[in-house]
Design a protein around this motif. Sequence first.
Motif, PDB file in Angstrom:
ATOM      1  N   GLN A  29      33.816  39.491  42.916  1.00  0.00           N
ATOM      2  CA  GLN A  29      33.992  40.526  41.903  1.00  0.00           C
ATOM      3  C   GLN A  29      32.685  41.276  41.666  1.00  0.00           C
ATOM      4  O   GLN A  29      31.606  40.695  41.730  1.00  0.00           O
ATOM      5  CB  GLN A  29      34.461  39.908  40.574  1.00  0.00           C
ATOM      6  CG  GLN A  29      35.833  39.269  40.637  1.00  0.00           C
ATOM      7  CD  GLN A  29      36.928  40.273  40.887  1.00  0.00           C
ATOM      8  OE1 GLN A  29      36.858  41.413  40.417  1.00  0.00           O
ATOM      9  NE2 GLN A  29      37.945  39.870  41.627  1.00  0.00           N
TER      10      GLN A  29
ATOM     11  N   ARG B  19      52.449  37.254  40.701  1.00  0.00           N
ATOM     12  CA  ARG B  19      52.399  38.707  40.868  1.00  0.00           C
ATOM     13  C   ARG B  19      52.692  39.390  39.529  1.00  0.00           C
ATOM     14  O   ARG B  19      53.696  39.138  38.884  1.00  0.00           O
ATOM     15  CB  ARG B  19      53.406  39.168  41.925  1.00  0.00           C
ATOM     16  CG  ARG B  19      53.361  40.673  42.202  1.00  0.00           C
ATOM     17  CD  ARG B  19      54.189  41.044  43.412  1.00  0.00           C
ATOM     18  NE  ARG B  19      53.615  40.476  44.634  1.00  0.00           N
ATOM     19  CZ  ARG B  19      54.218  39.546  45.380  1.00  0.00           C
ATOM     20  NH1 ARG B  19      55.416  39.096  45.026  1.00  0.00           N
ATOM     21  NH2 ARG B  19      53.632  39.070  46.458  1.00  0.00           N
TER      22      ARG B  19
ATOM     23  N   ASP C  96      44.035  41.687  40.194  1.00  0.00           N
ATOM     24  CA  ASP C  96      44.903  42.782  40.622  1.00  0.00           C
ATOM     25  C   ASP C  96      45.693  43.355  39.448  1.00  0.00           C
ATOM     26  O   ASP C  96      45.845  44.572  39.323  1.00  0.00           O
ATOM     27  CB  ASP C  96      45.859  42.297  41.717  1.00  0.00           C
ATOM     28  CG  ASP C  96      45.132  41.805  42.957  1.00  0.00           C
ATOM     29  OD1 ASP C  96      43.939  42.146  43.113  1.00  0.00           O
ATOM     30  OD2 ASP C  96      45.732  41.073  43.751  1.00  0.00           O
TER      31      ASP C  96
ATOM     32  N   SER D  32      44.237  34.175  45.507  1.00  0.00           N
ATOM     33  CA  SER D  32      43.233  33.174  45.132  1.00  0.00           C
ATOM     34  C   SER D  32      43.547  32.576  43.772  1.00  0.00           C
ATOM     35  O   SER D  32      43.320  31.387  43.533  1.00  0.00           O
ATOM     36  CB  SER D  32      41.842  33.813  45.122  1.00  0.00           C
ATOM     37  OG  SER D  32      41.480  34.255  46.411  1.00  0.00           O
TER      38      SER D  32
ATOM     39  N   ASN E 242      43.989  37.405  36.637  1.00  0.00           N
ATOM     40  CA  ASN E 242      44.464  37.966  37.893  1.00  0.00           C
ATOM     41  C   ASN E 242      43.818  39.336  38.050  1.00  0.00           C
ATOM     42  O   ASN E 242      44.182  40.288  37.361  1.00  0.00           O
ATOM     43  CB  ASN E 242      45.989  38.099  37.867  1.00  0.00           C
ATOM     44  CG  ASN E 242      46.554  38.730  39.127  1.00  0.00           C
ATOM     45  OD1 ASN E 242      45.826  39.259  39.962  1.00  0.00           O
ATOM     46  ND2 ASN E 242      47.870  38.689  39.260  1.00  0.00           N
TER      47      ASN E 242
ATOM     48  N   GLY F  64      39.001  36.148  43.430  1.00  0.00           N
ATOM     49  CA  GLY F  64      38.884  37.391  44.168  1.00  0.00           C
ATOM     50  C   GLY F  64      40.167  38.164  44.323  1.00  0.00           C
ATOM     51  O   GLY F  64      40.138  39.367  44.600  1.00  0.00           O
ATOM     52  N   SER F  65      41.311  37.499  44.167  1.00  0.00           N
ATOM     53  CA  SER F  65      42.584  38.167  44.387  1.00  0.00           C
ATOM     54  C   SER F  65      43.692  37.399  43.694  1.00  0.00           C
ATOM     55  O   SER F  65      43.488  36.280  43.209  1.00  0.00           O
ATOM     56  CB  SER F  65      42.891  38.257  45.889  1.00  0.00           C
ATOM     57  OG  SER F  65      43.103  36.958  46.421  1.00  0.00           O
ATOM     58  N   GLU F  66      44.866  37.996  43.694  1.00  0.00           N
ATOM     59  CA  GLU F  66      46.051  37.329  43.141  1.00  0.00           C
ATOM     60  C   GLU F  66      46.371  36.057  43.930  1.00  0.00           C
ATOM     61  O   GLU F  66      46.733  35.027  43.357  1.00  0.00           O
ATOM     62  CB  GLU F  66      47.222  38.296  43.188  1.00  0.00           C
ATOM     63  CG  GLU F  66      48.516  37.775  42.597  1.00  0.00           C
ATOM     64  CD  GLU F  66      49.609  38.819  42.710  1.00  0.00           C
ATOM     65  OE1 GLU F  66      50.437  38.708  43.637  1.00  0.00           O
ATOM     66  OE2 GLU F  66      49.630  39.759  41.896  1.00  0.00           O
TER      67      GLU F  66
END
Length: 422
Positions: free
Chosen positions: A187, A241, A267, A228, A265, A224-226
Motif C-alpha cells: 500500500q 468481494r 479494493d 489477500s 479491503n 494488498g488486495s481483496e
Amino acid sequence: MAGQGRTTPGRAADRGATPRRDAARRRAVSLLLGCLLVAPGCSAPSADDPGTGAIQRVLDRRADALLDRDERGYLAAVDPAARELLAAERRTYRNLGDVPVRSWEYRLRDVERDGPRATAHAELRYRMAGYDRSPVTSARTLELAERDGRWYVTADRPGAAGVQQLWQQGAVDVVHGRRSLVLGVGQDNARLREIAAVADRAVPAVDDAWPGDWAGRVVVLVPGSEASMAGLLGASAGSYRGIAAVTTGEIRRRGAAPADRVIVNPDAYRTLGDFGRRVVLTHETTHVATRADTSDATPMWLSEGFSDWLAYRDAGPAHGPAAPELERSLHRGELPAALPQDGDFAFDAGAAGLARAYEGGRLACELIARRWGERELTDFYRAVGAHDEREGAVEDAMNDVLSVTPDAFDALWREYVRERLR
C-alpha cells in the motif's frame, strides 16, 4: 463462539445508494484471525516425552530470537536442508522488521511422534506493543525432524482453523496514529496515513458513546488486495468481494476476549467517500470496544445495530434517508412485524434484505437511546451480553433495564420506524 463485523461500501458511502452490508459477525471461531484456537480434541503434550520438551525449547528460542531481533537465532530453528522454508522464514523475519511486536510465543497443544519426526500442533500468541492488552492467537502446525540430538522445523503452516498472517504476504509498512496502528502490505504510505487519521477519529467517537474499560486503541490491517484479505481470514478468493472492512475477534461466553483486528479491503475501501470511510471504521471500532461485553447471548440485531447506531450517531440529514430499504418496505406496506433474526444477516439474504436487517437493528438501538437514554442503551447491551445463555437474555435485560417486555418493545419499534421514515 466467535464473531466478526463486516462493512460493505454502498450504504456507508451514501444512505440513498446501494445498501451497505455491515455483515453478520460469524460465530465460528474457525473463521477468525484474531481468535484462532486449536481444534477441539487436541490434548496437551505429555510431559513424560523428552522430545516434547526439546521441541518446546526450540520454539522458545525461536520466539526469543524474534523479539531480540536476532535473525540468525530465529533461522537456527529451521532445518538447513529445507531451503524453501528457510527462504520463506527469512522473508517473514524481515517483513516483521518494523512491526512493534511486544510478545511472541508458541504453546504446544499436541505432539505426534514417529521416531525422529514429529508433528506439533501449537498456538502462536503475539501482542503489539502499546495496543494489545491480550494476545492474538493463531493455530500453527509445525513438522520437525531430529538430527544429531537436535530438533529442526521442516514445515510451518496454518493449523486447524489457522490463517495466513499479514507479514507472510510481504514487507509490512507501519503507520502509528494517535489512537491507531495501521499495518499495510503493498500500500502507498499516504493511504495508510489516511486510514490512520480516520481510525484516530473513530476511537474517540466510540469512547464518547461507550463508557467502559477497553484498550482505547485499534489495530488496522491493510492487505494488498481483496484476495489477500481473504487469505488473512482463511476464506476463498471472492468471499469478501465488496466488503469494505472486517473486525475479527472471539466472542466468548463472558468476560475479556483476545485482541481484535480490523481488516480493510483496499479494493472496496477506496470506492468510499470521506463519510463512508468514517462510518466503516467507526462501526468496526465499535465491535472492538464492545467485544468483551458481547457474548453468545447477544443477538445480531443488537451487536450490529449498536455498531451501526454509533457509526451514524452524529450523521445529519445531508447523508440521505435514515433507512432507505426499510422506507421502501414501509411504502409497500411490508414493514417487518418484529426485530430481525440472526438468519436475516446471512450472506444469502440479498443486499436489500441484509440492509433491512441492519437498518432495523440500528433503529431499535436509536429508539432505546432516544426514549430511555444512551446510558440505558449501553447498560442494556451489557446486560444482554452478561446473560448465561441466549434464551431469556433480551427479555431479562429489557425487563431489568428498560422495564418493557419484548412484545411491547416490538410494538414500540414498529411505531418508531413508521414515524421515523414518514
